[in-house]
Design an enzyme around this catalytic site. Structure first.
Site, PDB file in Angstrom:
ATOM      1  N   ASN A  10       1.070  -0.939  -0.068  1.00 21.79           N
ATOM      2  CA  ASN A  10      -0.345   0.212  -0.151  1.00 21.79           C
ATOM      3  C   ASN A  10       0.503   1.095  -0.298  1.00 21.79           C
ATOM      4  O   ASN A  10       1.266   1.746   0.825  1.00 21.79           O
ATOM      5  CB  ASN A  10      -1.164  -0.308   1.319  1.00 21.79           C
ATOM      6  CG  ASN A  10      -1.569   1.107   1.341  1.00 21.79           C
ATOM      7  OD1 ASN A  10      -2.149   2.090   0.483  1.00 21.79           O
ATOM      8  ND2 ASN A  10      -2.220   1.346   2.518  1.00 21.79           N
ATOM      9  N   LYS A  12       0.214   4.596  -0.300  1.00 22.30           N
ATOM     10  CA  LYS A  12      -0.462   5.589   0.779  1.00 22.30           C
ATOM     11  C   LYS A  12      -0.173   7.144  -1.016  1.00 22.30           C
ATOM     12  O   LYS A  12      -0.862   6.308  -2.099  1.00 22.30           O
ATOM     13  CB  LYS A  12       0.042   5.261   1.515  1.00 22.30           C
ATOM     14  CG  LYS A  12      -0.586   4.414   2.741  1.00 22.30           C
ATOM     15  CD  LYS A  12      -0.015   5.174   4.383  1.00 22.30           C
ATOM     16  CE  LYS A  12      -0.279   3.713   4.568  1.00 22.30           C
ATOM     17  NZ  LYS A  12       0.059   3.927   5.856  1.00 22.30           N
ATOM     18  N   HIS A  95      -9.436   1.958   4.256  1.00 26.32           N
ATOM     19  CA  HIS A  95      -8.089   1.525   5.480  1.00 26.32           C
ATOM     20  C   HIS A  95      -8.649   2.817   6.452  1.00 26.32           C
ATOM     21  O   HIS A  95      -9.405   3.561   6.104  1.00 26.32           O
ATOM     22  CB  HIS A  95      -7.362   2.194   4.263  1.00 26.32           C
ATOM     23  CG  HIS A  95      -6.181   2.022   4.574  1.00 26.32           C
ATOM     24  ND1 HIS A  95      -5.530   3.014   5.625  1.00 26.32           N
ATOM     25  CD2 HIS A  95      -4.978   1.448   4.664  1.00 26.32           C
ATOM     26  CE1 HIS A  95      -4.337   2.936   6.276  1.00 26.32           C
ATOM     27  NE2 HIS A  95      -4.071   1.777   5.772  1.00 26.32           N
ATOM     28  N   GLU A  97      -6.778   5.053   7.197  1.00 23.99           N
ATOM     29  CA  GLU A  97      -7.178   6.763   7.268  1.00 23.99           C
ATOM     30  C   GLU A  97      -7.778   6.962   6.127  1.00 23.99           C
ATOM     31  O   GLU A  97      -8.374   8.791   6.581  1.00 23.99           O
ATOM     32  CB  GLU A  97      -5.499   6.089   6.131  1.00 23.99           C
ATOM     33  CG  GLU A  97      -4.254   6.319   7.116  1.00 23.99           C
ATOM     34  CD  GLU A  97      -3.086   5.896   6.006  1.00 23.99           C
ATOM     35  OE1 GLU A  97      -2.931   5.342   5.053  1.00 23.99           O
ATOM     36  OE2 GLU A  97      -2.264   5.269   6.829  1.00 23.99           O
ATOM     37  N   GLU A 173      -5.487  -4.393  10.148  1.00 19.62           N
ATOM     38  CA  GLU A 173      -4.291  -3.236  10.855  1.00 19.62           C
ATOM     39  C   GLU A 173      -5.293  -2.463  12.008  1.00 19.62           C
ATOM     40  O   GLU A 173      -6.061  -1.250  12.188  1.00 19.62           O
ATOM     41  CB  GLU A 173      -5.248  -2.555   9.769  1.00 19.62           C
ATOM     42  CG  GLU A 173      -4.461  -3.095   8.214  1.00 19.62           C
ATOM     43  CD  GLU A 173      -3.904  -1.942   7.396  1.00 19.62           C
ATOM     44  OE1 GLU A 173      -2.581  -2.566   6.704  1.00 19.62           O
ATOM     45  OE2 GLU A 173      -4.238  -1.449   7.246  1.00 19.62           O
ATOM     46  N   GLY A 182       2.643   7.197  15.378  1.00 21.10           N
ATOM     47  CA  GLY A 182       3.373   8.286  16.235  1.00 21.10           C
ATOM     48  C   GLY A 182       3.482   6.695  17.527  1.00 21.10           C
ATOM     49  O   GLY A 182       4.490   7.633  18.287  1.00 21.10           O
ATOM     50  N   SER A 222       2.969  -1.198  10.742  1.00 20.19           N
ATOM     51  CA  SER A 222       4.670  -1.150  10.873  1.00 20.19           C
ATOM     52  C   SER A 222       5.445  -2.649  10.663  1.00 20.19           C
ATOM     53  O   SER A 222       6.283  -3.082  10.939  1.00 20.19           O
ATOM     54  CB  SER A 222       4.881  -1.072  12.636  1.00 20.19           C
ATOM     55  OG  SER A 222       4.741   0.327  12.496  1.00 20.19           O
TER      56      SER A 222
HETATM   57  P1  PGA Z   1       2.883   0.646   7.559  1.00 18.29           P
HETATM   58  O1  PGA Z   1       1.212   0.724   7.142  1.00 18.29           O
HETATM   59  O2  PGA Z   1       3.121  -0.715   7.404  1.00 18.29           O
HETATM   60  O3  PGA Z   1       3.441   1.725   6.905  1.00 18.29           O
HETATM   61  O4  PGA Z   1       2.217   0.402   9.463  1.00 18.29           O
HETATM   62  C1  PGA Z   1       0.362  -0.156   6.963  1.00 18.29           C
HETATM   63  C2  PGA Z   1      -1.538   0.103   6.136  1.00 18.29           C
HETATM   64  O5  PGA Z   1      -1.608   1.997   6.484  1.00 18.29           O
HETATM   65  O6  PGA Z   1      -1.571  -0.198   5.599  1.00 18.29           O
END
Ligand code: PGA
Length: 261
Positions: A10, A12, A95, A97, A173, A182, A222
């Protein structure tokens, strides 16, 4: 569950130029083509799809989001049919976000999942709690993780027949574990596995044990080359959804090598 692990990249809203997007893609695709035990799906920003769709061979392309109508007066949106036209096979829906930064609701997630099925895309439904707070204000233990994940899952799959549910992908997730949250925290493979089993229980109630066993359940948050091994060696975790590490080409190839070894 398949003997291949699924890795979803992903990207983003990265990288900021098409040239960089092409460089990352070419490098990763070349190295990944040797890895037989990995199913790789790239989810770049939509604007790079035309560029990358010509290059996709053994891999898949996914969208990071889509609208639920096929066409019409929806300024700024991209339709499932437009994605299909560029060879997209999967779409991430819900997701965190999108839920928390763009105000996407459970109803919108459900409409998108239905549209994905209607137009022949595989929905990758993301679910997860925002905070790992297991205590209420009086200090009493409450398992918020289970409630939130179960509710998001049921809402996303509302009124969807089991014949369709059998082809979803679910990504657990936990929002607090996403690299940009953070907190600096990552979930443990054991916790992720227990949530994966919970997800399968919910799916089993909606469909059958066979379907619950067969659908891919991924972990995201992460994930990097150092911790990925712990997640993918769990039999109940079918792969990973990778954000930050997927746009660092060297790191991502290392991660894929761990998964594919
Ligand atoms: P990250 O993001 O691997 O940077 O934690 C995962 C995601 O938001 O799909």
């Amino acid at each position: 569950m398949s003997d291949k692990k699924l890795v979803i990249a992903n990207w983003k809203m990265n990288p900021v130029t098409a040239k960089e997007a092409e460089e990352i893609f070419d490098f990763v695709a070349r190295k990944a083509s040797r890895l037989k035990k990995v199913n790789l799906i790239f989810c770049p920003p939509s604007i790079y799809l035309p560029l990358l769709s010509d290059k996709i061979r053994n891999m898949n392309l996914g969208a990071q989001n889509m609208y639920w109508e096929a066409k019409g007066a929806y300024t700024g949106e991209v339709s499932p049919l437009m994605f299909k036209d560029f060879g997209v096979s999967h779409v991430i829906i819900g997701h965190s976000e999108r839920r928390y930064k763009m105000g996407e609701t459970d109803e919108m997630v459900n409409k998108k999942v239905k549209a994905a099925f209607k137009y022949g895309l595989v929905p990758v439904i993301a679910v997860g709690e925002r905070e790992r707070t297991n205590f209420d204000s009086s200090g009493k233990y409450i398992n918020v993780v289970d409630d939130i994940v179960v509710n998001q899952l049921k809402a996303a799959l509302k009124d969807i027949p089991s014949s369709k549910i059998k082809s979803v992908v679910i990504a657990y997730e936990p929002v607090w574990a996403i690299s940009t949250s953070g907190t600096g925290l990552v979930d443990t493979p054991e916790d992720a596995l227990s949530v994966s089993l919970l997800i399968r229980k919910v799916i089993a109630k909606m469909t059958s044990i066979k379907v619950a066993h067969a659908i891919p359940v991924l972990y995201g948050g992460s994930v990097d080359s150092k911790n990925v091994g712990g997640f993918v060696k769990q039999e109940g975790i079918d792969g990973v959804l990778v954000g930050g590490a997927s746009i660092n080409k060297g790191e991502f190839v290392k991660l894929l090598e761990v998964v594919g070894s």
